[in-house]
Scaffold this active site. Structure first.
Site, PDB file in Angstrom:
ATOM      1  CE  LYS A   1      12.305 -58.285  -7.576  1.00  0.00           C
ATOM      2  NZ  LYS A   1      10.654 -58.055  -6.717  1.00  0.00           N
TER       3      LYS A   1
ATOM      4  CE  LYS B   1      14.435 -61.915  -1.526  1.00  0.00           C
ATOM      5  NZ  LYS B   1      13.313 -63.280  -0.480  1.00  0.00           N
TER       6      LYS B   1
ATOM      7  CB  THR C   1      13.073 -58.885  -3.860  1.00  0.00           C
ATOM      8  OG1 THR C   1      12.929 -59.148  -2.433  1.00  0.00           O
ATOM      9  CG2 THR C   1      15.018 -59.071  -3.820  1.00  0.00           C
TER      10      THR C   1
HETATM   11  P1  NAD Z   1       2.490 -57.938  -5.229  1.00  0.00           P
HETATM   12  O1  NAD Z   1       2.949 -57.107  -7.503  1.00  0.00           O
HETATM   13  O2  NAD Z   1       1.524 -58.567  -5.136  1.00  0.00           O
HETATM   14  O3  NAD Z   1       2.563 -56.189  -4.686  1.00  0.00           O
HETATM   15  C1  NAD Z   1       3.149 -54.719  -5.275  1.00  0.00           C
HETATM   16  C2  NAD Z   1       2.074 -53.511  -4.499  1.00  0.00           C
HETATM   17  O4  NAD Z   1       2.703 -52.244  -5.213  1.00  0.00           O
HETATM   18  C3  NAD Z   1       0.810 -53.976  -5.568  1.00  0.00           C
HETATM   19  O5  NAD Z   1      -0.806 -53.304  -4.855  1.00  0.00           O
HETATM   20  C4  NAD Z   1       0.976 -52.372  -6.902  1.00  0.00           C
HETATM   21  O6  NAD Z   1       0.084 -52.142  -7.155  1.00  0.00           O
HETATM   22  C5  NAD Z   1       1.808 -51.745  -5.659  1.00  0.00           C
HETATM   23  N1  NAD Z   1       2.345 -50.865  -7.064  1.00  0.00           N
HETATM   24  C6  NAD Z   1       3.580 -51.018  -7.730  1.00  0.00           C
HETATM   25  N2  NAD Z   1       3.415 -49.572  -8.297  1.00  0.00           N
HETATM   26  C7  NAD Z   1       3.180 -48.933  -7.240  1.00  0.00           C
HETATM   27  C8  NAD Z   1       3.784 -47.561  -7.549  1.00  0.00           C
HETATM   28  N3  NAD Z   1       4.068 -46.685  -8.375  1.00  0.00           N
HETATM   29  N4  NAD Z   1       2.767 -46.871  -6.649  1.00  0.00           N
HETATM   30  C9  NAD Z   1       2.212 -47.336  -5.472  1.00  0.00           C
HETATM   31  N5  NAD Z   1       2.115 -48.551  -5.404  1.00  0.00           N
HETATM   32  C10 NAD Z   1       2.324 -49.242  -6.798  1.00  0.00           C
HETATM   33  O7  NAD Z   1       3.802 -58.246  -5.435  1.00  0.00           O
HETATM   34  P2  NAD Z   1       4.282 -58.675  -4.135  1.00  0.00           P
HETATM   35  O8  NAD Z   1       3.977 -60.582  -3.948  1.00  0.00           O
HETATM   36  O9  NAD Z   1       3.768 -57.892  -2.185  1.00  0.00           O
HETATM   37  O10 NAD Z   1       6.196 -58.040  -3.408  1.00  0.00           O
HETATM   38  C11 NAD Z   1       6.198 -57.213  -3.072  1.00  0.00           C
HETATM   39  C12 NAD Z   1       7.973 -56.893  -3.279  1.00  0.00           C
HETATM   40  O11 NAD Z   1       8.731 -58.388  -2.007  1.00  0.00           O
HETATM   41  C13 NAD Z   1       8.922 -57.708  -3.931  1.00  0.00           C
HETATM   42  O12 NAD Z   1       9.993 -56.350  -4.497  1.00  0.00           O
HETATM   43  C14 NAD Z   1       8.934 -59.131  -4.067  1.00  0.00           C
HETATM   44  O13 NAD Z   1      10.079 -59.498  -4.865  1.00  0.00           O
HETATM   45  C15 NAD Z   1       9.413 -59.210  -2.436  1.00  0.00           C
HETATM   46  N6  NAD Z   1       8.501 -60.557  -2.363  1.00  0.00           N
HETATM   47  C16 NAD Z   1       7.729 -60.960  -2.165  1.00  0.00           C
HETATM   48  C17 NAD Z   1       7.350 -62.578  -1.625  1.00  0.00           C
HETATM   49  C18 NAD Z   1       6.976 -63.218  -2.154  1.00  0.00           C
HETATM   50  O14 NAD Z   1       6.079 -64.813  -1.617  1.00  0.00           O
HETATM   51  N7  NAD Z   1       5.545 -62.811  -3.024  1.00  0.00           N
HETATM   52  C19 NAD Z   1       8.166 -62.906  -0.530  1.00  0.00           C
HETATM   53  C20 NAD Z   1       9.350 -62.044  -0.546  1.00  0.00           C
HETATM   54  C21 NAD Z   1       9.748 -60.579  -1.653  1.00  0.00           C
END
Ligand code: NAD
Length: 290
Positions: free
Chosen positions: A244, A169, A94
């Site tokens: 966010k 979204k 997102t």
């Molecule tokens: P998270 O922080 O658990 O996962 C993100 C991952 O990206 C981490 O494992 C981190 O180590 C990795 N990362 C960061 N920088 C990196 C890089 N340069 N190279 C490789 N890996 C890297 O976050 P999440 O909850 O999985 O959310 C991910 C996305 O999904 C976000 O944009 C969030 O807004 C969206 N989202 C989350 C939810 C939710 O309920 N968690 C729901 C809908 C959408």
């Protein structure tokens, strides 16, 4: 089945990549976190210590990263020019509409097809493969992305051109944030006016106040279907993530010169709430509406 590189296997991406493996794809995983890579390996992914190597020779790249700055840096530094140009690129994070359009435009100039494909549904839906994807990109790019996204979700909807998935979204989540606050304050008022809350639910859920925040995700414990309210507001969709999305919506509204007074107030209230309780489910905002 196409080989897919998956970058960002955190709370959401971990389960999504596991579902691609279950669907029969070979998945190359890259994440900065060793824990995330351990989990990816246990789920059947091939793990890589370098993103550029992970995208070598694949037919698709999926990213699920924290924010627009990181998405921009990963595509510019590790994907564009390193993945084969006939690979389809799918960003499921997102992020803001402007960055989504900018990254897609850079990818297209380098010869790639790209879609923005943010998701609705939390960690449980990511694990279960029941996410909803809102997709922005050309018809041709959508047609290529659709079978890959279907392996991770229950619905894949083409929202329009590049950036349209992100636009859909944040519009949806702005409405969700505002409606959750409206639902919470309404139940608090009902209580103060001496109404029994179950009785009020029975009435309003069948009257014109009915809305998703009430009938699918009621913020009042013990009322409506099972929801995070029944579990001390643990799990679900964290208030910090709602904040966010509301910030992204406010940024988009300001760029588009749109008047969004309810969205702006929702962003203010989540800002104050998430500062102290960012980890709690977003329905917990009812607790601040005394
Ligand atoms: P998270 O922080 O658990 O996962 C993100 C991952 O990206 C981490 O494992 C981190 O180590 C990795 N990362 C960061 N920088 C990196 C890089 N340069 N190279 C490789 N890996 C890297 O976050 P999440 O909850 O999985 O959310 C991910 C996305 O999904 C976000 O944009 C969030 O807004 C969206 N989202 C989350 C939810 C939710 O309920 N968690 C729901 C809908 C959408």
């Amino acid at each position: 089945m196409p080989r897919i590189a998956f970058i960002g296997l955190g709370n959401m991406g971990g389960g999504m990549a596991a579902n691609l493996v279950k669907a029969g794809h070979a998945v190359n995983a890259f994440d900065l976190s060793a824990d995330a890579l351990d989990r990816a390996k246990a789920n059947g992914c091939a793990v890589f210590a370098d993103a550029k190597e992970a995208v070598g020779g694949v037919e698709a790249v999926v990213t699920m990263l924290p924010n627009g700055k990181i998405v921009d840096a990963v595509y510019a530094g590790d994907v564009i020019g390193h993945a084969p140009t006939d690979a389809i690129l799918l960003d499921c994070s997102t992020i803001d509409v402007e960055t989504a359009r900018g990254v897609a435009s850079q990818a297209e100039q380098a010869g790639y097809a790209m879609v923005d494909a943010p998701v609705s549904g939390g960690i449980a839906a990511a694990d279960a493969g029941t996410l909803t994807f809102m997709v922005g990109g050309s018809e041709a790019a959508f047609a290529r992305a659709e079978p890959i996204l279907s392996a991770m979700g229950k619905a894949v909807i083409h929202a329009g051109g590049s950036g349209a998935g992100q636009a859909a979204k944040i519009c949806n989540n702005m409405l969700l944030g505002a409606s959750m606050i409206a639902t919470g304050e309404t139940f608090k008022l009902a209580e103060k006016l001496g109404l029994d809350l179950q009785t009020f639910y029975d009435i309003s859920s069948k009257a014109s106040g009915q809305n998703w925040s009430m009938t699918s995700y009621c913020p009042v414990p013990g009322v409506g279907p099972q929801s995070p309210a029944d579990n001390d507001y643990a799990g679900g969709f964290a208030s910090a993530l709602m904040l966010k999305d509301l910030r992204l919506a406010m940024e988009a509204a300001s760029g588009a010169d749109a008047d969004t007074p309810m969205g702006a107030r929702a962003a203010e209230l989540y800002e104050a709430f998430a500062a102290k309780h960012g980890e709690l489910d977003f329905s917990a905002i009812i607790k601040s509406l005394e």
